[in-house]
Scaffold this motif. Sequence first.
Motif, mmCIF file in Angstrom:
data_model
loop_
_atom_site.group_PDB
_atom_site.id
_atom_site.type_symbol
_atom_site.label_atom_id
_atom_site.label_comp_id
_atom_site.label_asym_id
_atom_site.label_seq_id
_atom_site.Cartn_x
_atom_site.Cartn_y
_atom_site.Cartn_z
ATOM 1 N N ILE A 127 10.085 -8.045 11.007
ATOM 2 C CA ILE A 127 10.690 -7.113 10.058
ATOM 3 C C ILE A 127 9.710 -6.874 8.916
ATOM 4 C CG2 ILE A 127 12.599 -6.748 8.439
ATOM 5 C CD1 ILE A 127 14.278 -8.621 10.263
ATOM 6 N N THR A 128 9.429 -5.621 8.626
ATOM 7 C CA THR A 128 8.591 -5.256 7.494
ATOM 8 C C THR A 128 9.361 -5.538 6.211
ATOM 9 O OG1 THR A 128 7.469 -3.555 8.773
ATOM 10 C CG2 THR A 128 7.418 -3.316 6.380
ATOM 11 N N VAL A 129 8.668 -6.037 5.191
ATOM 12 C CA VAL A 129 9.317 -6.366 3.922
ATOM 13 C C VAL A 129 8.607 -5.635 2.782
ATOM 14 C CG1 VAL A 129 9.943 -8.216 2.316
ATOM 15 C CG2 VAL A 129 9.986 -8.641 4.786
ATOM 16 N N ILE A 130 9.413 -5.053 1.917
ATOM 17 C CA ILE A 130 8.923 -4.453 0.679
ATOM 18 C C ILE A 130 9.689 -5.136 -0.437
ATOM 19 C CG2 ILE A 130 8.795 -2.320 -0.683
ATOM 20 C CD1 ILE A 130 8.763 -0.826 2.067
ATOM 21 N N GLN A 131 8.969 -5.652 -1.440
ATOM 22 C CA GLN A 131 9.610 -6.385 -2.532
ATOM 23 C C GLN A 131 9.304 -5.748 -3.871
ATOM 24 O OE1 GLN A 131 9.948 -10.851 -1.928
ATOM 25 N NE2 GLN A 131 7.801 -10.515 -1.412
ATOM 26 N N ASP A 132 10.270 -5.874 -4.785
ATOM 27 C CA ASP A 132 10.065 -5.502 -6.180
ATOM 28 C C ASP A 132 9.607 -4.051 -6.328
ATOM 29 O OD1 ASP A 132 9.992 -5.843 -8.922
ATOM 30 O OD2 ASP A 132 8.006 -6.768 -8.939
ATOM 31 N N MET A 161 13.271 2.270 -4.223
ATOM 32 C CA MET A 161 13.214 3.335 -3.219
ATOM 33 C C MET A 161 13.277 4.710 -3.859
ATOM 34 S SD MET A 161 15.334 2.141 0.175
ATOM 35 C CE MET A 161 14.695 3.439 1.253
ATOM 36 N N LEU A 162 14.113 4.881 -4.865
ATOM 37 C CA LEU A 162 14.235 6.172 -5.533
ATOM 38 C C LEU A 162 12.900 6.542 -6.189
ATOM 39 C CD1 LEU A 162 17.126 7.324 -7.844
ATOM 40 C CD2 LEU A 162 14.764 7.554 -8.563
ATOM 41 N N SER A 163 12.334 5.640 -6.968
ATOM 42 C CA SER A 163 11.072 5.926 -7.653
ATOM 43 C C SER A 163 9.954 6.214 -6.663
ATOM 44 C CB SER A 163 10.659 4.747 -8.550
ATOM 45 O OG SER A 163 11.600 4.564 -9.569
ATOM 46 N N ASP A 164 9.869 5.388 -5.606
ATOM 47 C CA ASP A 164 8.816 5.603 -4.624
ATOM 48 C C ASP A 164 9.012 6.920 -3.877
ATOM 49 O OD1 ASP A 164 7.373 3.347 -5.285
ATOM 50 O OD2 ASP A 164 8.168 2.129 -3.649
ATOM 51 N N HIS A 165 10.251 7.258 -3.559
ATOM 52 C CA HIS A 165 10.517 8.520 -2.875
ATOM 53 C C HIS A 165 10.104 9.681 -3.759
ATOM 54 C CE1 HIS A 165 12.749 11.819 -1.017
ATOM 55 N NE2 HIS A 165 12.668 11.113 0.109
ATOM 56 N N ARG A 166 10.503 9.638 -5.016
ATOM 57 C CA ARG A 166 10.144 10.726 -5.955
ATOM 58 C C ARG A 166 8.635 10.813 -6.146
ATOM 59 N NH1 ARG A 166 14.611 10.101 -10.771
ATOM 60 N NH2 ARG A 166 16.223 11.373 -9.793
ATOM 61 N N GLN A 167 7.978 9.674 -6.251
ATOM 62 C CA GLN A 167 6.539 9.669 -6.524
ATOM 63 C C GLN A 167 5.729 10.140 -5.331
ATOM 64 O OE1 GLN A 167 4.954 5.961 -7.949
ATOM 65 N NE2 GLN A 167 2.863 6.703 -7.925
ATOM 66 N N TYR A 168 6.081 9.685 -4.131
ATOM 67 C CA TYR A 168 5.233 9.929 -2.963
ATOM 68 C C TYR A 168 5.704 11.082 -2.072
ATOM 69 C CZ TYR A 168 3.349 5.418 -4.323
ATOM 70 O OH TYR A 168 2.783 4.380 -5.015
ATOM 71 N N LEU A 169 6.979 11.425 -2.126
ATOM 72 C CA LEU A 169 7.466 12.505 -1.277
ATOM 73 C C LEU A 169 8.010 13.652 -2.131
ATOM 74 C CD1 LEU A 169 9.279 10.426 1.498
ATOM 75 C CD2 LEU A 169 6.958 11.316 1.503
ATOM 76 N N ASP A 229 0.844 -1.196 0.000
ATOM 77 C CA ASP A 229 0.000 0.000 0.000
ATOM 78 C C ASP A 229 0.885 1.254 0.000
ATOM 79 O OD1 ASP A 229 -1.494 2.310 1.177
ATOM 80 O OD2 ASP A 229 -3.109 0.824 1.268
ATOM 81 N N PRO A 230 0.617 2.190 -0.913
ATOM 82 C CA PRO A 230 1.429 3.411 -0.972
ATOM 83 C C PRO A 230 1.525 4.162 0.364
ATOM 84 C CG PRO A 230 0.085 3.253 -2.929
ATOM 85 C CD PRO A 230 -0.357 2.143 -2.004
ATOM 86 N N LYS A 231 0.455 4.165 1.173
ATOM 87 C CA LYS A 231 0.509 4.865 2.464
ATOM 88 C C LYS A 231 1.559 4.226 3.378
ATOM 89 C CE LYS A 231 -3.841 4.404 2.841
ATOM 90 N NZ LYS A 231 -5.189 4.232 2.618
ATOM 91 N N ASP A 232 1.675 2.901 3.320
ATOM 92 C CA ASP A 232 2.673 2.206 4.130
ATOM 93 C C ASP A 232 4.086 2.464 3.605
ATOM 94 O OD1 ASP A 232 0.747 1.056 5.854
ATOM 95 O OD2 ASP A 232 0.395 -0.564 4.421
ATOM 96 N N ILE A 233 4.222 2.514 2.292
ATOM 97 C CA ILE A 233 5.521 2.810 1.676
ATOM 98 C C ILE A 233 5.974 4.210 2.106
ATOM 99 C CG2 ILE A 233 6.759 3.113 -0.505
ATOM 100 C CD1 ILE A 233 5.840 0.188 -0.055
ATOM 101 N N VAL A 234 5.069 5.172 2.066
ATOM 102 C CA VAL A 234 5.380 6.541 2.478
ATOM 103 C C VAL A 234 5.818 6.557 3.937
ATOM 104 C CG1 VAL A 234 4.370 8.821 2.936
ATOM 105 C CG2 VAL A 234 3.947 7.676 0.754
ATOM 106 N N ARG A 235 5.120 5.827 4.798
ATOM 107 C CA ARG A 235 5.477 5.787 6.220
ATOM 108 C C ARG A 235 6.911 5.267 6.395
ATOM 109 N NH1 ARG A 235 5.470 1.625 9.092
ATOM 110 N NH2 ARG A 235 3.894 0.515 7.905
ATOM 111 N N VAL A 236 7.267 4.201 5.682
ATOM 112 C CA VAL A 236 8.631 3.671 5.774
ATOM 113 C C VAL A 236 9.636 4.719 5.303
ATOM 114 C CG1 VAL A 236 10.245 1.960 4.829
ATOM 115 C CG2 VAL A 236 7.979 1.235 5.620
ATOM 116 N N LEU A 237 9.361 5.355 4.185
ATOM 117 C CA LEU A 237 10.282 6.367 3.652
ATOM 118 C C LEU A 237 10.428 7.549 4.605
ATOM 119 C CD1 LEU A 237 9.149 6.302 -0.085
ATOM 120 C CD2 LEU A 237 11.365 5.531 0.808
ATOM 121 N N GLU A 238 9.330 7.955 5.238
ATOM 122 C CA GLU A 238 9.386 9.109 6.144
ATOM 123 C C GLU A 238 10.042 8.761 7.481
ATOM 124 O OE1 GLU A 238 5.606 11.817 4.701
ATOM 125 O OE2 GLU A 238 5.271 10.373 6.311
ATOM 126 N N GLU A 239 9.805 7.579 8.001
ATOM 127 C CA GLU A 239 10.302 7.224 9.333
ATOM 128 C C GLU A 239 11.727 6.685 9.322
ATOM 129 O OE1 GLU A 239 7.439 4.565 11.064
ATOM 130 O OE2 GLU A 239 5.882 6.123 11.140
#
Length: 142
Positions: free
Chosen positions: A126-131, A134-142, A6-16
């Motif tokens: 441990i939280t896992v994000i696959q496939d 990080m760069l693309s998600d950071h640019r897209q969501y933050l 979920d993008p909201k969870d991805i954003v939380r990981v990137l922010e925290e």
Amino acid sequence: MTILTDPKDIVRVLEESKSVAVIGFHPDEVKAAHYVPEYLDRQGYKVYGVNPALASRRVSAFGHPVVGSLAELNVPVDVVEVFRRSDKVREHLPDILSMNPLPRTVWLQLGIRDDAVAAELSARGITVIQDRCMLSDHRQYL
């Protein structure tokens, strides 16, 4: 199982997250295993390279020496980012699970997936994000 999509969870990981250990870091600036961690460093993350071939050559990345294994890091990290082929991910499981403290997240870069390893990491909290990149998600969501 805590495998995030979920993008909201991805954003939380990137922010925290404030620090990232990059397994498979590469010195070649045109490779994703270099320019993705370089981007993260520019965004304010503390980035630590992990690559046994480079550690023996005393290479530095982003102000820190590149180490041969996660066990050689003398600081806790929030995220372990993996730049290794999917069939090599399992090789890093013991190194990840021996970290003290454990990372909050293991992020397998775009094109990298191992559901069995993800399940084992998740079972250890441990939280896992696959496939995902990080760069693309950071640019897209933050």
